[in-house]
Design a protein around this motif. Sequence first.
Motif, mmCIF file in Angstrom:
data_model
loop_
_atom_site.group_PDB
_atom_site.id
_atom_site.type_symbol
_atom_site.label_atom_id
_atom_site.label_comp_id
_atom_site.label_asym_id
_atom_site.label_seq_id
_atom_site.Cartn_x
_atom_site.Cartn_y
_atom_site.Cartn_z
ATOM 1 N N VAL A 188 0.811 -1.218 0.000
ATOM 2 C CA VAL A 188 0.000 0.000 0.000
ATOM 3 C C VAL A 188 0.845 1.268 0.000
ATOM 4 O O VAL A 188 0.329 2.359 -0.216
ATOM 5 N N GLY A 189 2.137 1.150 0.258
ATOM 6 C CA GLY A 189 3.002 2.326 0.346
ATOM 7 C C GLY A 189 2.924 2.954 1.727
ATOM 8 O O GLY A 189 1.934 2.791 2.451
ATOM 9 N N LYS A 190 3.966 3.645 2.086
ATOM 10 C CA LYS A 190 4.043 4.216 3.438
ATOM 11 C C LYS A 190 2.976 5.275 3.696
ATOM 12 O O LYS A 190 2.455 5.373 4.803
ATOM 13 N N ASP A 191 2.619 6.071 2.686
ATOM 14 C CA ASP A 191 1.597 7.104 2.890
ATOM 15 C C ASP A 191 0.208 6.506 3.138
ATOM 16 O O ASP A 191 -0.613 7.113 3.825
ATOM 17 N N ASN A 192 -0.055 5.337 2.575
ATOM 18 C CA ASN A 192 -1.355 4.682 2.749
ATOM 19 C C ASN A 192 -1.403 3.733 3.948
ATOM 20 O O ASN A 192 -2.461 3.181 4.251
ATOM 21 N N GLU A 193 -0.271 3.555 4.626
ATOM 22 C CA GLU A 193 -0.233 2.616 5.755
ATOM 23 C C GLU A 193 -1.254 2.932 6.843
ATOM 24 O O GLU A 193 -1.956 2.023 7.302
ATOM 25 N N PRO A 194 -1.386 4.194 7.291
ATOM 26 C CA PRO A 194 -2.372 4.458 8.345
ATOM 27 C C PRO A 194 -3.797 4.053 7.949
ATOM 28 O O PRO A 194 -4.512 3.455 8.750
ATOM 29 N N ALA A 195 -4.195 4.341 6.731
ATOM 30 C CA ALA A 195 -5.533 3.956 6.273
ATOM 31 C C ALA A 195 -5.656 2.442 6.192
ATOM 32 O O ALA A 195 -6.689 1.873 6.564
ATOM 33 N N ALA A 196 -4.612 1.776 5.736
ATOM 34 C CA ALA A 196 -4.651 0.319 5.628
ATOM 35 C C ALA A 196 -4.704 -0.329 7.007
ATOM 36 O O ALA A 196 -5.428 -1.305 7.211
ATOM 37 N N LEU A 197 -3.958 0.209 7.956
ATOM 38 C CA LEU A 197 -3.949 -0.363 9.303
ATOM 39 C C LEU A 197 -5.270 -0.128 10.032
ATOM 40 O O LEU A 197 -5.556 -0.810 11.022
ATOM 41 N N ALA A 198 -6.084 0.797 9.534
ATOM 42 C CA ALA A 198 -7.417 1.037 10.111
ATOM 43 C C ALA A 198 -8.423 -0.029 9.664
ATOM 44 O O ALA A 198 -9.502 -0.138 10.234
ATOM 45 N N VAL A 199 -8.078 -0.815 8.654
ATOM 46 C CA VAL A 199 -8.945 -1.901 8.188
ATOM 47 C C VAL A 199 -8.913 -3.004 9.252
ATOM 48 O O VAL A 199 -7.831 -3.434 9.665
ATOM 49 N N PRO A 200 -10.066 -3.447 9.719
ATOM 50 C CA PRO A 200 -10.098 -4.479 10.763
ATOM 51 C C PRO A 200 -9.287 -5.720 10.380
ATOM 52 O O PRO A 200 -9.466 -6.275 9.299
ATOM 53 N N GLY A 201 -8.364 -6.093 11.258
ATOM 54 C CA GLY A 201 -7.546 -7.283 11.049
ATOM 55 C C GLY A 201 -6.266 -7.054 10.282
ATOM 56 O O GLY A 201 -5.430 -7.949 10.207
ATOM 57 N N ALA A 202 -6.072 -5.878 9.712
ATOM 58 C CA ALA A 202 -4.839 -5.590 8.980
ATOM 59 C C ALA A 202 -3.721 -5.322 9.984
ATOM 60 O O ALA A 202 -3.942 -4.744 11.041
ATOM 61 N N ALA A 203 -2.514 -5.752 9.624
ATOM 62 C CA ALA A 203 -1.362 -5.575 10.503
ATOM 63 C C ALA A 203 -0.131 -5.237 9.666
ATOM 64 O O ALA A 203 -0.088 -5.543 8.471
ATOM 65 N N PRO A 204 0.864 -4.629 10.286
ATOM 66 C CA PRO A 204 2.111 -4.379 9.553
ATOM 67 C C PRO A 204 2.724 -5.711 9.104
ATOM 68 O O PRO A 204 2.648 -6.706 9.820
ATOM 69 N N MET A 205 3.328 -5.708 7.944
ATOM 70 C CA MET A 205 3.984 -6.909 7.427
ATOM 71 C C MET A 205 5.349 -7.048 8.083
ATOM 72 O O MET A 205 6.134 -6.113 8.065
ATOM 73 N N ALA A 206 5.603 -8.188 8.660
ATOM 74 C CA ALA A 206 6.899 -8.474 9.277
ATOM 75 C C ALA A 206 7.270 -9.900 8.901
ATOM 76 O O ALA A 206 7.241 -10.802 9.727
ATOM 77 N N PHE A 207 7.585 -10.097 7.648
ATOM 78 C CA PHE A 207 7.791 -11.429 7.095
ATOM 79 C C PHE A 207 8.965 -12.167 7.717
ATOM 80 O O PHE A 207 8.875 -13.323 8.046
ATOM 81 N N THR A 208 10.071 -11.498 7.871
ATOM 82 C CA THR A 208 11.275 -12.147 8.401
ATOM 83 C C THR A 208 11.562 -11.699 9.819
ATOM 84 O O THR A 208 12.680 -11.799 10.291
ATOM 85 N N GLY A 209 10.551 -11.182 10.507
ATOM 86 C CA GLY A 209 10.746 -10.652 11.848
ATOM 87 C C GLY A 209 11.028 -9.162 11.845
ATOM 88 O O GLY A 209 10.993 -8.511 12.879
ATOM 89 N N ARG A 210 11.302 -8.625 10.665
ATOM 90 C CA ARG A 210 11.522 -7.181 10.517
ATOM 91 C C ARG A 210 10.335 -6.587 9.779
ATOM 92 O O ARG A 210 9.850 -7.147 8.801
ATOM 93 N N ARG A 211 9.904 -5.447 10.242
ATOM 94 C CA ARG A 211 8.762 -4.781 9.618
ATOM 95 C C ARG A 211 9.125 -4.311 8.215
ATOM 96 O O ARG A 211 10.207 -3.779 7.989
#
Length: 109
Positions: free
Chosen positions: A51-74
């Motif tokens: 979603v890109g960094k500018d859209n992250e706040p809106a995306a994280l407001a979606v119920p159940g959405a979380a930051p991606m931390a695939f390898t333990g790093r965000r």
Amino acid sequence: MAFDEGLYELLKDDLADVHGLAEKKMFGGIAFMLNGNMLCGVHKDGAMYRVGKDNEPAALAVPGAAPMAFTGRRMGGFIDAGPETMADDAARGDLLRLALEFVAALPPK
């Protein structure tokens, strides 16, 4: 390859009207590329959206959405969506809209 086939089909259906898509095996799953840029994909525990960094706040407001931390790093600009989020048509639509907005503005590769 370890990814949820049902989520793959769901996401593929969501993307049916998007032109310029290709599929690529990545991260143990399938990524959908828009004009050569990663847009979204499925993995063994759900899906991810770029979603890109500018859209992250809106995306994280979606119920159940979380930051991606695939390898333990965000991974900035990427959102993880578990099976519950993917089962919600409105949530998937919101995340896809944000991802398309971001990725469509990137130069083709």
